[in-house]
Design a protein around this motif. Sequence first.
Motif, PDB file in Angstrom:
ATOM      1  N   CYS A 178       1.362  11.087   8.279  1.00  0.00           N
ATOM      2  CA  CYS A 178       1.228   9.969   7.345  1.00  0.00           C
ATOM      3  C   CYS A 178       1.379   8.645   8.084  1.00  0.00           C
ATOM      4  O   CYS A 178       0.603   7.706   7.873  1.00  0.00           O
ATOM      5  CB  CYS A 178       2.276  10.105   6.246  1.00  0.00           C
ATOM      6  N   LEU A 179       2.361   8.583   8.966  1.00  0.00           N
ATOM      7  CA  LEU A 179       2.575   7.358   9.749  1.00  0.00           C
ATOM      8  C   LEU A 179       1.389   7.074  10.646  1.00  0.00           C
ATOM      9  O   LEU A 179       0.970   5.918  10.799  1.00  0.00           O
ATOM     10  CB  LEU A 179       3.858   7.488  10.571  1.00  0.00           C
ATOM     11  N   GLN A 180       0.813   8.098  11.247  1.00  0.00           N
ATOM     12  CA  GLN A 180      -0.369   7.905  12.098  1.00  0.00           C
ATOM     13  C   GLN A 180      -1.533   7.338  11.297  1.00  0.00           C
ATOM     14  O   GLN A 180      -2.275   6.468  11.784  1.00  0.00           O
ATOM     15  CB  GLN A 180      -0.749   9.234  12.747  1.00  0.00           C
ATOM     16  N   ALA A 181      -1.703   7.807  10.062  1.00  0.00           N
ATOM     17  CA  ALA A 181      -2.770   7.285   9.209  1.00  0.00           C
ATOM     18  C   ALA A 181      -2.532   5.809   8.886  1.00  0.00           C
ATOM     19  O   ALA A 181      -3.472   5.006   8.855  1.00  0.00           O
ATOM     20  CB  ALA A 181      -2.852   8.101   7.921  1.00  0.00           C
ATOM     21  N   ILE A 182      -1.280   5.456   8.668  1.00  0.00           N
ATOM     22  CA  ILE A 182      -0.944   4.054   8.393  1.00  0.00           C
ATOM     23  C   ILE A 182      -1.221   3.201   9.615  1.00  0.00           C
ATOM     24  O   ILE A 182      -1.820   2.120   9.514  1.00  0.00           O
ATOM     25  CB  ILE A 182       0.534   3.937   7.973  1.00  0.00           C
TER      26      ILE A 182
ATOM     27  N   ARG B 121       0.850  -1.185   0.000  1.00  0.00           N
ATOM     28  CA  ARG B 121       0.000   0.000   0.000  1.00  0.00           C
ATOM     29  C   ARG B 121       0.891   1.242   0.000  1.00  0.00           C
ATOM     30  O   ARG B 121       1.878   1.309   0.737  1.00  0.00           O
ATOM     31  CB  ARG B 121      -0.935  -0.005   1.207  1.00  0.00           C
ATOM     32  N   LEU B 122       0.538   2.196  -0.835  1.00  0.00           N
ATOM     33  CA  LEU B 122       1.367   3.377  -1.062  1.00  0.00           C
ATOM     34  C   LEU B 122       0.750   4.602  -0.391  1.00  0.00           C
ATOM     35  O   LEU B 122      -0.454   4.839  -0.501  1.00  0.00           O
ATOM     36  CB  LEU B 122       1.521   3.615  -2.558  1.00  0.00           C
ATOM     37  N   TRP B 123       1.610   5.372   0.278  1.00  0.00           N
ATOM     38  CA  TRP B 123       1.155   6.541   1.024  1.00  0.00           C
ATOM     39  C   TRP B 123       2.062   7.723   0.672  1.00  0.00           C
ATOM     40  O   TRP B 123       3.278   7.628   0.779  1.00  0.00           O
ATOM     41  CB  TRP B 123       1.228   6.286   2.532  1.00  0.00           C
ATOM     42  N   ASN B 124       1.440   8.830   0.287  1.00  0.00           N
ATOM     43  CA  ASN B 124       2.192  10.025  -0.058  1.00  0.00           C
ATOM     44  C   ASN B 124       2.107  11.025   1.101  1.00  0.00           C
ATOM     45  O   ASN B 124       1.009  11.481   1.440  1.00  0.00           O
ATOM     46  CB  ASN B 124       1.622  10.660  -1.326  1.00  0.00           C
ATOM     47  N   PRO B 125       3.238  11.370   1.713  1.00  0.00           N
ATOM     48  CA  PRO B 125       3.184  12.324   2.839  1.00  0.00           C
ATOM     49  C   PRO B 125       2.658  13.690   2.437  1.00  0.00           C
ATOM     50  O   PRO B 125       2.187  14.455   3.298  1.00  0.00           O
ATOM     51  CB  PRO B 125       4.647  12.402   3.306  1.00  0.00           C
TER      52      PRO B 125
END
Length: 257
Positions: A70-74, A34-38
């Motif tokens: 972003c880390l918190q959302a993950i 899963r890809l996350w863009n800060p």
Amino acid sequence: MRFDIITLFPELFAPLLTSGVTRRAYDSRSVDVRLWNPRDHAEGNYRRVDDRPFGGGPGMVMLAEPLEKCLQAIRADRAEAEPAPLVLFSPIGQKLNHAAVQAWSGSSGAVLLCGRYEGVDQRFIDRHVTAQISLGDFVLSGGEIAAMALLDAVARLQPGVLHDEGSHQFDSFNPALDGLLDSPHYTRPEVWQGQAVPEALLSGHHARIERWRREQSLTLSARHRPELLVQARSAGGLSPEDEAFLSRLPASGPAGN
């Protein structure tokens, strides 16, 4: 297993996830990526994710705040009792090797942070990063290539990904080879531009073929990665027959058939 990738360039991962035999691992979600863009977690009209370094100097530094959000959302999306490790690709990390890949391939995954610019605010690293990995003593423009290298190496070890389940057992550096280099490989035609396939491989004699491959593995390791022989010897991986062959091995020149 699940890998969450923090990257400013998620589009770079599309070819990896949709091409080659390893795509089976991603399609089946045996390796869930899963890809996350800060930038999606940055504030302001420009969604700024970097700023100039304190103390001056060239380049920019990735901001801690968008990365933390972003880390918190993950973490919220993963909803794990024990947070997955956060891995940063950086020059001070442990060099990635086969043993580490095997360990990751049997894990539940991780969050992978792909740094950019001059690096990541050290305060975020101190607060959240649990492991650091390096591909070697050189610098890339970002951590995406390193993340893809880890994902590809892990994916090919998952059941059902390779056509032959046992093929990776004889990769270079594998314990099945005592950590040595793999032997050379040949296919049709038997003669190509005047070069013939080694006769041992055409003999149909399984023990002879196995011994030829072992001797080629020893030869290549001695010539190109002698430290692997030292490691194999210290682990008790070399037989008396192996040692006798190595004692007869010329210092240089082509390996025999």
